[in-house]
Motif scaffolding. Structure first.
Motif, PDB file in Angstrom:
ATOM      1  N   LYS A 143      71.810  59.020  21.990  1.00 15.24           N
ATOM      2  CA  LYS A 143      70.914  59.294  20.874  1.00 15.24           C
ATOM      3  C   LYS A 143      69.770  58.275  20.848  1.00 15.24           C
ATOM      4  O   LYS A 143      69.977  57.099  21.108  1.00 15.24           O
ATOM      5  CB  LYS A 143      71.686  59.248  19.556  1.00 15.24           C
ATOM      6  CG  LYS A 143      72.569  60.462  19.334  1.00 15.24           C
ATOM      7  CD  LYS A 143      73.176  60.482  17.942  1.00 15.24           C
ATOM      8  CE  LYS A 143      73.944  61.786  17.730  1.00 15.24           C
ATOM      9  NZ  LYS A 143      74.582  61.846  16.400  1.00 15.24           N
ATOM     10  N   GLY A 144      68.552  58.763  20.554  1.00 14.52           N
ATOM     11  CA  GLY A 144      67.383  57.908  20.472  1.00 14.52           C
ATOM     12  C   GLY A 144      66.753  57.569  21.808  1.00 14.52           C
ATOM     13  O   GLY A 144      65.774  56.837  21.882  1.00 14.52           O
ATOM     14  N   CYS A 145      67.296  58.128  22.885  1.00 14.79           N
ATOM     15  CA  CYS A 145      66.845  57.818  24.252  1.00 14.79           C
ATOM     16  C   CYS A 145      65.748  58.793  24.691  1.00 14.79           C
ATOM     17  O   CYS A 145      65.732  59.949  24.280  1.00 14.79           O
ATOM     18  CB  CYS A 145      68.069  57.941  25.166  1.00 14.79           C
ATOM     19  SG  CYS A 145      67.756  57.839  26.917  1.00 14.79           S
ATOM     20  N   TYR A 148      64.983  60.607  27.839  1.00 15.29           N
ATOM     21  CA  TYR A 148      65.714  60.902  29.069  1.00 15.29           C
ATOM     22  C   TYR A 148      64.873  61.852  29.918  1.00 15.29           C
ATOM     23  O   TYR A 148      64.474  62.926  29.458  1.00 15.29           O
ATOM     24  CB  TYR A 148      67.053  61.542  28.725  1.00 15.29           C
ATOM     25  CG  TYR A 148      68.004  61.671  29.885  1.00 15.29           C
ATOM     26  CD1 TYR A 148      69.029  60.750  30.077  1.00 15.29           C
ATOM     27  CD2 TYR A 148      67.885  62.718  30.796  1.00 15.29           C
ATOM     28  CE1 TYR A 148      69.901  60.867  31.147  1.00 15.29           C
ATOM     29  CE2 TYR A 148      68.743  62.829  31.868  1.00 15.29           C
ATOM     30  CZ  TYR A 148      69.754  61.909  32.034  1.00 15.29           C
ATOM     31  OH  TYR A 148      70.615  62.031  33.096  1.00 15.29           O
ATOM     32  N   SER A 189      60.788  58.142  19.419  1.00 17.19           N
ATOM     33  CA  SER A 189      62.052  57.555  19.871  1.00 17.19           C
ATOM     34  C   SER A 189      62.442  56.368  19.003  1.00 17.19           C
ATOM     35  O   SER A 189      63.613  56.198  18.647  1.00 17.19           O
ATOM     36  CB  SER A 189      61.919  57.125  21.338  1.00 17.19           C
ATOM     37  OG  SER A 189      63.022  56.354  21.747  1.00 17.19           O
ATOM     38  N   VAL A 246      73.360  62.109  27.397  1.00 19.30           N
ATOM     39  CA  VAL A 246      72.087  61.580  26.905  1.00 19.30           C
ATOM     40  C   VAL A 246      72.321  60.837  25.594  1.00 19.30           C
ATOM     41  O   VAL A 246      72.671  61.456  24.589  1.00 19.30           O
ATOM     42  CB  VAL A 246      71.064  62.718  26.688  1.00 19.30           C
ATOM     43  CG1 VAL A 246      69.747  62.154  26.155  1.00 19.30           C
ATOM     44  CG2 VAL A 246      70.833  63.487  27.988  1.00 19.30           C
ATOM     45  N   THR A 286      64.476  59.782  17.179  1.00 15.85           N
ATOM     46  CA  THR A 286      64.467  61.091  17.835  1.00 15.85           C
ATOM     47  C   THR A 286      64.878  60.946  19.302  1.00 15.85           C
ATOM     48  O   THR A 286      64.363  60.088  20.011  1.00 15.85           O
ATOM     49  CB  THR A 286      63.063  61.734  17.763  1.00 15.85           C
ATOM     50  OG1 THR A 286      62.662  61.837  16.401  1.00 15.85           O
ATOM     51  CG2 THR A 286      63.065  63.121  18.397  1.00 15.85           C
ATOM     52  N   THR A 287      65.812  61.782  19.729  1.00 13.53           N
ATOM     53  CA  THR A 287      66.191  61.831  21.145  1.00 13.53           C
ATOM     54  C   THR A 287      65.241  62.793  21.851  1.00 13.53           C
ATOM     55  O   THR A 287      64.934  63.864  21.323  1.00 13.53           O
ATOM     56  CB  THR A 287      67.635  62.339  21.305  1.00 13.53           C
ATOM     57  OG1 THR A 287      68.496  61.545  20.489  1.00 13.53           O
ATOM     58  CG2 THR A 287      68.084  62.253  22.754  1.00 13.53           C
ATOM     59  N   LEU A 308      66.246  66.146  17.946  1.00 12.61           N
ATOM     60  CA  LEU A 308      66.225  66.214  19.411  1.00 12.61           C
ATOM     61  C   LEU A 308      65.029  67.044  19.840  1.00 12.61           C
ATOM     62  O   LEU A 308      64.813  68.149  19.347  1.00 12.61           O
ATOM     63  CB  LEU A 308      67.527  66.854  19.905  1.00 12.61           C
ATOM     64  CG  LEU A 308      67.676  67.153  21.398  1.00 12.61           C
ATOM     65  CD1 LEU A 308      67.545  65.899  22.244  1.00 12.61           C
ATOM     66  CD2 LEU A 308      69.025  67.821  21.656  1.00 12.61           C
ATOM     67  N   ALA A 338      73.609  62.456  22.179  1.00 12.52           N
ATOM     68  CA  ALA A 338      72.966  63.639  21.621  1.00 12.52           C
ATOM     69  C   ALA A 338      73.317  64.868  22.456  1.00 12.52           C
ATOM     70  O   ALA A 338      73.442  65.981  21.928  1.00 12.52           O
ATOM     71  CB  ALA A 338      71.458  63.446  21.586  1.00 12.52           C
TER      72      ALA A 338
END
Length: 308
Positions: free
Chosen positions: A30-32, A34, A183, A28, A187-188, A157, A5
């Motif tokens: 995607k879906g993480c 962070y 998440s 980063v 969604t990141t 995001l 992302a």
């Protein structure tokens, strides 16, 4: 192949002669979720503002959701949510009016907007507060409203800048449950924090100091790769003992935790408890145990005096 992302390469941000971000590199997935962990003033908020296009980098390249930033930041704003540590909605409007206003900013068609408001009120437990004026709400309720507003347009995001700094532990825990739900739906989330327990909840984590990323990885991996063993010591005169221990190069740091002293010793020392007993006569009969690493230990190890 992992999709990212956010990808930032050699990003520098200067304000005059002051370097707020110093050649950071960031990927980063995607879906993480962070996390950015670091003290106030280390560059976390500046990094977020640069990644969202609110600030232009002095040098380096930033790619967010496939868009080149800051050149394509206007297009990016339709895909992201941004929640700051300071409540930034309208106190004199109701919960419903605030969400309606945000939806209108993003050009949502009226029928879809009304449907989305109902969804958000339900998701974030605000149904009973629909007509409540925001000025009379608690910190936890305002936090839930802020998250509902930041995700009104189904963001890909989400940027969260120390979003839990003004709420109690129970509300913080509930807030994190909502982040995991987001998440799980793809969604990141990039979140800055200075709470160690929050940092441990992140899928991946960067530790920042003075505009530099000192460590980056999964929390468990960072804790496993510290290069130190941790011994907790229970004995008398802990303050004096601490001052004695930290004089030795083999000891990375020592900190008092309640009635124990938490001592970080280089892994070159094979049997740290026996070594402590042999090197320090006052510890001959002390109670000592090997302890599990924590993110606070990682933080101390990679920043400041811990790196010397």
């Amino acid at each position: 192949m992992t999709e990212f992302a956010i990808q930032a390469t050699d990003v520098v941000k200067k304000f005059g002669n002051f370097t707020a971000i110093d050649s950071i590199n960031l990927s980063v997935p995607k879906g993480c979720i962070y996390g950015f962990l670091g003290p106030n003033g280390c560059g976390k908020s500046t990094t977020i503002r640069t990644l969202t296009g609110l600030l232009s980098p002095t040098s380096g390249h930033v790619d967010v959701l496939g868009l080149s930033i800051p050149k394509e930041s206007e297009a990016l704003r339709l895909k992201i949510g941004y929640m700051t540590q300071k409540f930034s909605l309208y106190d004199d409007l109701s919960v419903e009016e605030n969400l309606e206003f945000i939806g209108q900013i993003f050009g949502m068609e009226k029928q879809k907007l009304l449907q989305r408001i109902t969804e958000q009120l339900s998701t974030y437990g605000l149904d009973q507060l629909r007509k409540q004026r925001v000025s009379g709400m608690s910190g936890g309720q305002k936090q839930r409203l802020s998250l509902a507003a930041a995700t009104m347009h189904k963001t890909e995001l989400l940027f969260l800048d120390e979003p839990t700094s003004a709420v109690d532990p129970e509300n913080r825990r509930d807030f994190w449950e909502q982040l995991f739900d987001l998440s799980d739906k793809g969604t990141t989330i990039l979140i800055t924090t200075h709470y160690m327990d929050e940092a441990e909840r992140c899928h991946r984590l960067a530790i920042m100091e003075s505009g530099v990323i000192r460590a980056d990885g999964e929390p468990e991996t960072l804790m496993a790769n510290m290069g130190v063993n941790i011994v907790e010591v229970k004995t008398d005169n802990l303050r004096t003992l601490k001052n004695t221990l930290v004089q030795r190069n083999e000891i990375r740091s020592a900190a008092q935790i309640g009635i124990r002293l938490r001592v970080l010793i280089h892994q070159d020392i094979n049997d740290p408890i026996s070594w402590l007993r042999a090197e320090f006569p006052e510890l001959k009969n002390a109670e000592m145990n090997i302890a599990r690493p924590s993110l606070e230990d990682v933080f101390v190890t990679v920043t400041g005096k811990g790196r010397q």
